[in-house]
Write a protein that holds these residues in place. Structure first.
Motif, PDB file in Angstrom:
ATOM      1  N   LEU A   1       0.849  -1.197   0.000  1.00  0.00           N
ATOM      2  CA  LEU A   1       0.000   0.000   0.000  1.00  0.00           C
ATOM      3  C   LEU A   1       0.881   1.243   0.000  1.00  0.00           C
ATOM      4  N   VAL A   2       0.627   2.133  -0.968  1.00  0.00           N
ATOM      5  CA  VAL A   2       1.334   3.416  -1.006  1.00  0.00           C
ATOM      6  C   VAL A   2       0.402   4.460  -0.395  1.00  0.00           C
ATOM      7  N   ALA A   3       0.906   5.249   0.551  1.00  0.00           N
ATOM      8  CA  ALA A   3       0.014   6.199   1.242  1.00  0.00           C
ATOM      9  C   ALA A   3       0.739   7.492   1.583  1.00  0.00           C
ATOM     10  N   THR A   4      -0.023   8.574   1.695  1.00  0.00           N
ATOM     11  CA  THR A   4       0.542   9.831   2.190  1.00  0.00           C
ATOM     12  C   THR A   4       0.381   9.876   3.711  1.00  0.00           C
ATOM     13  N   ASP A   5       1.158  10.719   4.349  1.00  0.00           N
ATOM     14  CA  ASP A   5       1.085  10.832   5.815  1.00  0.00           C
ATOM     15  C   ASP A   5      -0.311  11.167   6.275  1.00  0.00           C
ATOM     16  N   VAL A   6      -0.904  12.159   5.611  1.00  0.00           N
ATOM     17  CA  VAL A   6      -2.201  12.649   6.086  1.00  0.00           C
ATOM     18  C   VAL A   6      -3.277  11.566   5.975  1.00  0.00           C
ATOM     19  N   MET A   7      -3.261  10.856   4.859  1.00  0.00           N
ATOM     20  CA  MET A   7      -4.319   9.868   4.652  1.00  0.00           C
ATOM     21  C   MET A   7      -4.115   8.582   5.445  1.00  0.00           C
ATOM     22  N   ALA A   8      -2.879   8.267   5.761  1.00  0.00           N
ATOM     23  CA  ALA A   8      -2.618   6.994   6.442  1.00  0.00           C
ATOM     24  C   ALA A   8      -2.808   7.108   7.947  1.00  0.00           C
ATOM     25  N   ARG A   9      -3.143   8.319   8.378  1.00  0.00           N
ATOM     26  CA  ARG A   9      -3.162   8.606   9.807  1.00  0.00           C
ATOM     27  C   ARG A   9      -4.106   7.707  10.595  1.00  0.00           C
ATOM     28  N   GLY A  10      -5.313   7.558  10.078  1.00  0.00           N
ATOM     29  CA  GLY A  10      -6.289   6.785  10.853  1.00  0.00           C
ATOM     30  C   GLY A  10      -6.147   5.282  10.671  1.00  0.00           C
TER      31      GLY A  10
ATOM     32  N   ASP B   1      -5.516   1.617  11.007  1.00  0.00           N
ATOM     33  CA  ASP B   1      -5.224   0.737  12.124  1.00  0.00           C
ATOM     34  C   ASP B   1      -5.185  -0.672  11.546  1.00  0.00           C
ATOM     35  N   ILE B   2      -4.027  -1.053  11.101  1.00  0.00           N
ATOM     36  CA  ILE B   2      -3.908  -2.336  10.408  1.00  0.00           C
ATOM     37  C   ILE B   2      -2.823  -3.164  11.081  1.00  0.00           C
ATOM     38  N   ASP B   3      -3.166  -4.387  11.360  1.00  0.00           N
ATOM     39  CA  ASP B   3      -2.218  -5.260  12.046  1.00  0.00           C
ATOM     40  C   ASP B   3      -1.338  -6.011  11.061  1.00  0.00           C
ATOM     41  N   TYR B   4      -0.323  -6.589  11.612  1.00  0.00           N
ATOM     42  CA  TYR B   4       0.568  -7.479  10.848  1.00  0.00           C
ATOM     43  C   TYR B   4       1.290  -6.797   9.695  1.00  0.00           C
ATOM     44  N   ILE B   5       1.528  -5.496   9.791  1.00  0.00           N
ATOM     45  CA  ILE B   5       2.339  -4.859   8.746  1.00  0.00           C
ATOM     46  C   ILE B   5       3.795  -5.292   8.948  1.00  0.00           C
ATOM     47  N   SER B   6       4.348  -5.937   7.934  1.00  0.00           N
ATOM     48  CA  SER B   6       5.711  -6.476   8.095  1.00  0.00           C
ATOM     49  C   SER B   6       6.746  -5.358   7.978  1.00  0.00           C
ATOM     50  N   HIS B   7       6.494  -4.419   7.037  1.00  0.00           N
ATOM     51  CA  HIS B   7       7.479  -3.364   6.801  1.00  0.00           C
ATOM     52  C   HIS B   7       6.811  -2.006   6.567  1.00  0.00           C
ATOM     53  N   VAL B   8       7.418  -0.995   7.148  1.00  0.00           N
ATOM     54  CA  VAL B   8       7.086   0.372   6.758  1.00  0.00           C
ATOM     55  C   VAL B   8       8.276   0.897   5.980  1.00  0.00           C
ATOM     56  N   ILE B   9       8.010   1.330   4.759  1.00  0.00           N
ATOM     57  CA  ILE B   9       9.111   1.898   3.979  1.00  0.00           C
ATOM     58  C   ILE B   9       8.870   3.393   3.792  1.00  0.00           C
ATOM     59  N   ASN B  10       9.817   4.173   4.238  1.00  0.00           N
ATOM     60  CA  ASN B  10       9.762   5.626   4.046  1.00  0.00           C
ATOM     61  C   ASN B  10      10.436   5.916   2.722  1.00  0.00           C
ATOM     62  N   PHE B  11       9.621   6.054   1.681  1.00  0.00           N
ATOM     63  CA  PHE B  11      10.196   6.284   0.354  1.00  0.00           C
ATOM     64  C   PHE B  11      10.918   7.634   0.324  1.00  0.00           C
ATOM     65  N   ASP B  12      10.378   8.582   1.081  1.00  0.00           N
ATOM     66  CA  ASP B  12      11.144   9.812   1.302  1.00  0.00           C
ATOM     67  C   ASP B  12      11.418   9.926   2.793  1.00  0.00           C
ATOM     68  N   THR B  13      12.329  10.806   3.141  1.00  0.00           N
ATOM     69  CA  THR B  13      12.660  10.993   4.548  1.00  0.00           C
ATOM     70  C   THR B  13      11.810  12.136   5.084  1.00  0.00           C
TER      71      THR B  13
ATOM     72  N   ARG C   1       4.930   7.221  11.332  1.00  0.00           N
ATOM     73  CA  ARG C   1       4.998   6.249  10.237  1.00  0.00           C
ATOM     74  C   ARG C   1       5.468   4.887  10.731  1.00  0.00           C
ATOM     75  N   ILE C   2       6.593   4.868  11.424  1.00  0.00           N
ATOM     76  CA  ILE C   2       7.152   3.555  11.775  1.00  0.00           C
ATOM     77  C   ILE C   2       6.294   2.842  12.825  1.00  0.00           C
ATOM     78  N   GLY C   3       5.525   3.630  13.572  1.00  0.00           N
ATOM     79  CA  GLY C   3       4.640   3.042  14.578  1.00  0.00           C
ATOM     80  C   GLY C   3       3.504   2.215  13.977  1.00  0.00           C
ATOM     81  N   ARG C   4       3.385   2.254  12.648  1.00  0.00           N
ATOM     82  CA  ARG C   4       2.349   1.442  11.978  1.00  0.00           C
ATOM     83  C   ARG C   4       2.721  -0.024  11.951  1.00  0.00           C
ATOM     84  N   THR C   5       4.007  -0.292  12.142  1.00  0.00           N
ATOM     85  CA  THR C   5       4.402  -1.688  12.214  1.00  0.00           C
ATOM     86  C   THR C   5       4.767  -1.991  13.670  1.00  0.00           C
ATOM     87  N   GLY C   6       5.053  -3.248  13.935  1.00  0.00           N
ATOM     88  CA  GLY C   6       5.436  -3.609  15.300  1.00  0.00           C
ATOM     89  C   GLY C   6       4.309  -3.450  16.297  1.00  0.00           C
ATOM     90  N   ARG C   7       3.053  -3.530  15.823  1.00  0.00           N
ATOM     91  CA  ARG C   7       1.929  -3.378  16.743  1.00  0.00           C
ATOM     92  C   ARG C   7       1.747  -4.652  17.545  1.00  0.00           C
TER      93      ARG C   7
END
Ligand code: AMP
Length: 448
Positions: free
Chosen positions: A297-306, A308-320, A330-336
């Motif tokens: 899933l490709v997402a922007t910061d603003v839209m991905a905010r809400g 709440d998805i489990d089992y995300i294996s990787h968060v990739i920051n395509f930009d810094t 962003r990184i808090g979306r994984t490791g839940r």
């Protein structure tokens, strides 16, 4: 801290009691005195932190009973759902007060709303478009508005409400308190705040700079956008370990661009969410990602905010992210739920300072990985990466009414004035590159 410390009044205490709330949330505790003092404020807080009451507690505490018909408080929110939700929250908190609250939004009969306004109100909750229409119709009088609350400024701007907001600032009484909330800090938010407000006090619940221990982090130095795409395709090819991947980009244009590039290779595994997609499209994408139909899933910061998805294996920051807090979100979306998660960040040379800020916030370094030898380093630059060439004299664009002499002179003058700040500009331009790790690594390891 307890609600007693806020020195509220009996109707509010009774309402809080009915709700079963015993103590203020951190954003409520932080924001109360600022809003109460009448100062302008920018609160950084996400939905779910209690931000609605963070502004409503001090606003209601100070709202005296009145029979006047025109509104004193205006609350602008980006969506009709939020209008309904905010009205609902206010009604709960104002249960023992005689406060008249009205919610208005587009897509519904404006005449019914005009009638409701004519009946008199204290607090108006509105989406920007409908508010503006009502204001222009003159049914809605604005002169008594003392406080403007803008909720979810980031979403507002992401949805393209900037001009609408500016028009609204224009017609509101100049002397008013401005209270704004944004979940994420973005460049757009920064620009709006700087352009229209005199340094509002910033209140945020400190984002924990301590990342979860179960998230392992790493980073790559990457030459440019196209090389990032190559690297991303390379890591995503390992579908076994990269089995549920959330990729963050800063804005919607970049989301579309990246989606297009990845679509060639990962068509059936890929989805995207950003604010230019319809609500239905977004919901479908999120569902497909959640249930595993789509791996990426490709997402922007603003839209991905809400999300709440489990089992995300990787968060990739395509930009810094240029705001280190966004990186933490962003990184808090994984490791839940204490599962293991991995976060990877790609940075170009110009993003190195953002990495330093992030590492500063976390008080730890992010391990740098070697750029894989078998990934091609592209030399093809996208528009934003190309050096901007200042156009000098261009005979085709010449303004015939001014005449050639003017052009010659102004060009000459512009070259003469090189004192003062020019030196600093040059120094900044050619400053020693900030490198962490080996900046020439990528170049040296270019595919032979
Ligand atoms: P919000 O961030 O404003 O959307 O609020 C999130 C939820 O937290 C809402 O359902 C509120 O009713 C609830 N809430 C707000 N303040 C408190 C509090 N002090 N204690 C417990 N819950 C609260």
């Amino acid at each position: 801290m307890t609600f007693e410390d806020l020195n509220l009044n009996t109707p509010l205490y009774n309402a809080l009691n009915d709700l079963g709330f015993t103590s203020p949330t951190p954003i409520q505790a932080e924001a109360f005195n600022v809003v109460n003092s009448g100062a302008d404020m920018l609160g950084i807080a996400q939905t779910g932190t209690g931000k609605t009451f963070a502004y409503m507690l001090p606003v209601l505490k100070n709202l005296k009973f009145s029979t006047q018909e025109t509104p004193r408080i205006l609350i602008l929110v980006p969506t009709r759902e939020l209008v309904v939700q905010v009205v609902d929250e206010i009604e709960k908190l104002a249960k023992y007060m005689n406060t008249r609250v009205l919610g208005v939004y587009g897509g519904t009969n404006i005449n019914t709303q005009k009638q409701a306004i004519a009946n008199g109100l204290d607090i108006l909750v509105a989406t920007p478009g409908r508010f503006y229409d009502l204001a222009l119709s003159r049914v809605l009088q604005l002169k008594s508005i003392q406080k403007l609350v803008i909720d979810e400024v980031d979403v507002m701007l992401d949805l393209g409400f900037r001009h609408q907001l500016i028009n609204i600032f224009d017609i509101l009484p100049e002397k008013r308190q401005n209270i704004m909330f944004s979940a994420t800090m973005t460049q757009d938010v920064d620009v709006l705040i700087n352009d229209f407000f005199k340094s509002p006090e910033r209140v945020s619940i400190a984002v924990s700079g301590t990342p979860l221990e179960n998230i392992s982090q790493s980073r790559y130095n990457v030459a440019n956008f196209n090389t990032k795409v190559n690297l991303l395709k390379h890591v995503l090819s390992d579908s076994e370990s990269f089995n549920k991947v959330l990729i963050f980009v800063a804005h919607k244009k970049m989301a579309d661009r990246l989606f297009e590039k990845l679509d060639e290779t990962f068509h059936d595994e890929l989805c995207v969410i950003h604010s230019n997609k319809t609500q239905n499209y977004r919901l479908r994408s999120i569902e497909q990602f959640r249930n595993g139909d789509n791996r990426i899933l490709v997402a922007t910061d603003v839209m991905a905010r809400g999300l709440d998805i489990d089992y995300i294996s990787h968060v990739i920051n395509f930009d810094t992210p240029d705001y280190p807090e966004n990186y933490m979100h962003r990184i808090g979306r994984t490791g839940r739920a204490e599962r293991k998660g991995e976060a990877i960040v790609f940075s170009t040379e110009s993003e190195q300072e953002f990495i330093e800020n992030i590492e500063g916030l976390m008080k730890m370094g992010i391990p740098l990985l070697n750029f894989p030898e078998n990934v091609e380093v592209s030399t093809e630059l996208i528009e934003e990466e190309r050096p901007k060439i200042k156009e000098h004299y261009n005979p085709i664009k010449r303004d015939e009414t001014i005449g050639a002499a003017f052009h010659e002179k102004s060009e000459k003058n512009s070259q003469e004035n090189k004192g003062g700040s020019y030196k600093f500009k040059i120094a900044a331009k050619y400053k020693k590159p900030k490198t962490r790790g080996d900046k020439n690594y990528n170049k040296r390891n270019k595919k032979k």
